[in-house]
Design an enzyme around this catalytic site. Structure first.
Site, PDB file in Angstrom:
ATOM      1  N   TYR A 169      17.038  29.397   8.898  1.00 25.09           N
ATOM      2  CA  TYR A 169      15.897  30.140   9.431  1.00 25.09           C
ATOM      3  C   TYR A 169      15.866  30.042  10.948  1.00 25.09           C
ATOM      4  CZ  TYR A 169      13.929  30.233   4.706  1.00 25.09           C
ATOM      5  OH  TYR A 169      13.715  30.443   3.369  1.00 25.09           O
ATOM      6  N   LYS A 199       0.849  -1.202   0.000  1.00 25.91           N
ATOM      7  CA  LYS A 199       0.000   0.000   0.000  1.00 25.91           C
ATOM      8  C   LYS A 199       0.881   1.248   0.000  1.00 25.91           C
ATOM      9  CE  LYS A 199      -0.479  -0.275   5.056  1.00 25.91           C
ATOM     10  NZ  LYS A 199      -1.411  -0.664   6.136  1.00 25.91           N
TER      11      LYS A 199
HETATM   12  C1  LIG Z   1      -0.685  -1.823   6.612  1.00 27.21           C
HETATM   13  C2  LIG Z   1      -1.285  -3.096   7.048  1.00 27.21           C
HETATM   14  C3  LIG Z   1      -0.474  -4.182   7.333  1.00 27.21           C
HETATM   15  C4  LIG Z   1       1.029  -4.109   7.322  1.00 27.21           C
HETATM   16  O1  LIG Z   1       1.448  -3.501   8.520  1.00 27.21           O
HETATM   17  P1  LIG Z   1       3.007  -3.392   8.879  1.00 27.21           P
HETATM   18  O2  LIG Z   1       3.005  -2.837  10.251  1.00 27.21           O
HETATM   19  O3  LIG Z   1       3.592  -2.437   7.893  1.00 27.21           O
HETATM   20  O4  LIG Z   1       3.560  -4.738   8.759  1.00 27.21           O
HETATM   21  C5  LIG Z   1      -1.090  -5.382   7.655  1.00 27.21           C
HETATM   22  N1  LIG Z   1      -2.437  -5.477   7.717  1.00 27.21           N
HETATM   23  C6  LIG Z   1      -3.243  -4.428   7.461  1.00 27.21           C
HETATM   24  C7  LIG Z   1      -4.717  -4.602   7.558  1.00 27.21           C
HETATM   25  C8  LIG Z   1      -2.700  -3.203   7.132  1.00 27.21           C
HETATM   26  O5  LIG Z   1      -3.507  -2.176   6.864  1.00 27.21           O
END
Ligand SMILES: *Cc1c(COP(=O)(O)O)cnc(C)c1O
Length: 374
Positions: free
Chosen positions: A259, A35
């Site tokens: 800054y 994702k």
């Molecule tokens: C993002 C996600 C994961 C992966 O999580 P990590 O902490 O990056 O391993 C697993 N299951 C779901 C439902 C997620 O949304």
């Protein structure tokens, strides 16, 4: 010449981290979670290295389509399921599996006209209180789905709220809720994110080892830093953010930089101006004051940020690297050419955040170059 900044994606490290995920929960099939454009790495950049996974999990139907265009014929899971009834057409067209976490999604399925029934992951809310059916409503949702001709299989799923917590009993309440909700329901199970797979994989292998869903571990960042580092878990960095020094300044004792003049030179010192700022994804809140500066590698030598991070530049202390000059390479996180490693988790920690946020924030203006495999 393009602006001298780039993110390297280390394909061999991705593949090695995938092997760690495979070893974490014996017998489990592995969703590579890609994702958020593969946590900022770019789906197209990680695909070749991760296609040894059993499936890819993500949120965005457009990213699922990209994976199909790249040639992936195996399972793809939409982790938040359908956002509207028309997404079911996309699921049918691209053969996507999708999460069902809400009654409305079952209504859409019941009204969906398709030639072939779909595989769904039914999500139980085991205490996170974001997505999922409450344990008391879970069985009812399962029965409703099971009766639909549009559904051909149901995997039982939950997402743990506290898998990364220090307390070794951190997942007990959630697991108990999930087990109660799913008691006597048939079907495979999917529970583990990275933290759960690494910390509790051995314990969960028997009860929940059908499908694991690692994300962050694939990208070489520790889900429970600083309790454990990426090294502790045997994970290799998959992204190196590098930029060149574009100017060198000599500060007189008492002169300040940037800054707000947040850093004042205690004695005469050289500083390097690096072509990376918060518009590239480097966190503006990374400290650069006199008492503490976020770590950075300059020509592979560890030094620190001085002064405030600005949109396009950061300034670094060149004291430990006297030979540094215009064209010297800063590694903001990841691996330097001499092999020195600066963990993204350490930089994130200095900035009060987590490695996830830094890698996901890699800005589109930072080009990616895949090195290693491929
Ligand atoms: C993002 C996600 C994961 C992966 O999580 P990590 O902490 O990056 O391993 C697993 N299951 C779901 C439902 C997620 O949304």
């Amino acid at each position: 010449m393009p602006r001298p900044i780039e993110a390297l994606v280390h394909a061999d490290a991705l593949a090695a981290n995938l092997a760690v995920a495979r070893g974490a929960v014996a017998g489990a099939r592995v969703w590579a979670v890609v994702k958020a454009n593969a946590y900022g790495h770019g789906i197209g950049n990680v695909y070749a290295a991760l296609k040894g996974a059993d499936g890819f999990a993500l949120l965005d139907p457009a990213e699922a389509e990209l994976l199909r265009d790249l040639g992936w014929r195996g399972p793809i899971l939409l982790l938040e399921g359908c956002f509207g009834p028309r997404d079911l057409d996309t699921c049918s067209r691209l053969n996507l599996w999708h999460t069902v976490h809400h009654e409305a999604q079952i209504d859409w399925l019941a009204a969906h006209k398709t030639g072939q029934p779909q595989h769904v992951f039914l999500k139980c809310n085991s205490g996170m209180n974001r997505l999922g059916f409450a344990p008391a409503a879970y069985r009812g949702a399962w029965l409703r789905l099971d009766a639909l001709p549009q559904v051909r299989g149901i995997t039982l799923m939950t997402h743990l709220a506290n898998a990364d917590a220090l307390d070794p009993a951190s997942i007990d309440a959630s697991l108990a809720a999930f087990e109660a909700a799913t008691a006597e329901l048939p079907g495979e199970r999917s529970i583990c994110n990275s933290a759960a797979a690494l910390r509790f994989g051995a314990r969960l292998a028997a009860s929940a080892g059908d499908w694991v869903r690692p994300g962050i571990l694939l990208y070489g960042s520790s889900p429970d830093y600083p309790a454990h580092s990426a090294d502790d878990w045997g994970l290799a960095p998959t992204m190196s953010l590098r930029a060149e020094v574009i100017a060198v300044q000599t500060l007189a004792a008492g002169a300040s930089v940037g800054y707000g003049s947040s850093f004042t030179a205690p004695q005469e010192m050289r500083i390097g101006v690096v072509a990376c700022g918060y518009a590239d994804g480097y966190p503006r809140v990374a400290p650069g004051g006199n008492e503490r500066g976020a770590p950075v590698l300059l020509d592979g030598v560890r030094t620190r940020i001085v002064g405030r991070v600005s949109m396009d530049m950061i300034t670094v202390d060149l004291t430990p690297v006297p030979e540094a000059q215009v064209g010297s390479v800063a590694t903001l996180w990841g691996v330097a050419d001499n092999g020195a490693v600066l963990s993204i988790d350490e930089v994130a920690h200095a900035a009060g955040t987590v490695g996830y946020e830094l890698m996901c924030a890699r800005a589109p203006r930072v080009p990616v170059r895949v090195v290693g495999l491929r």
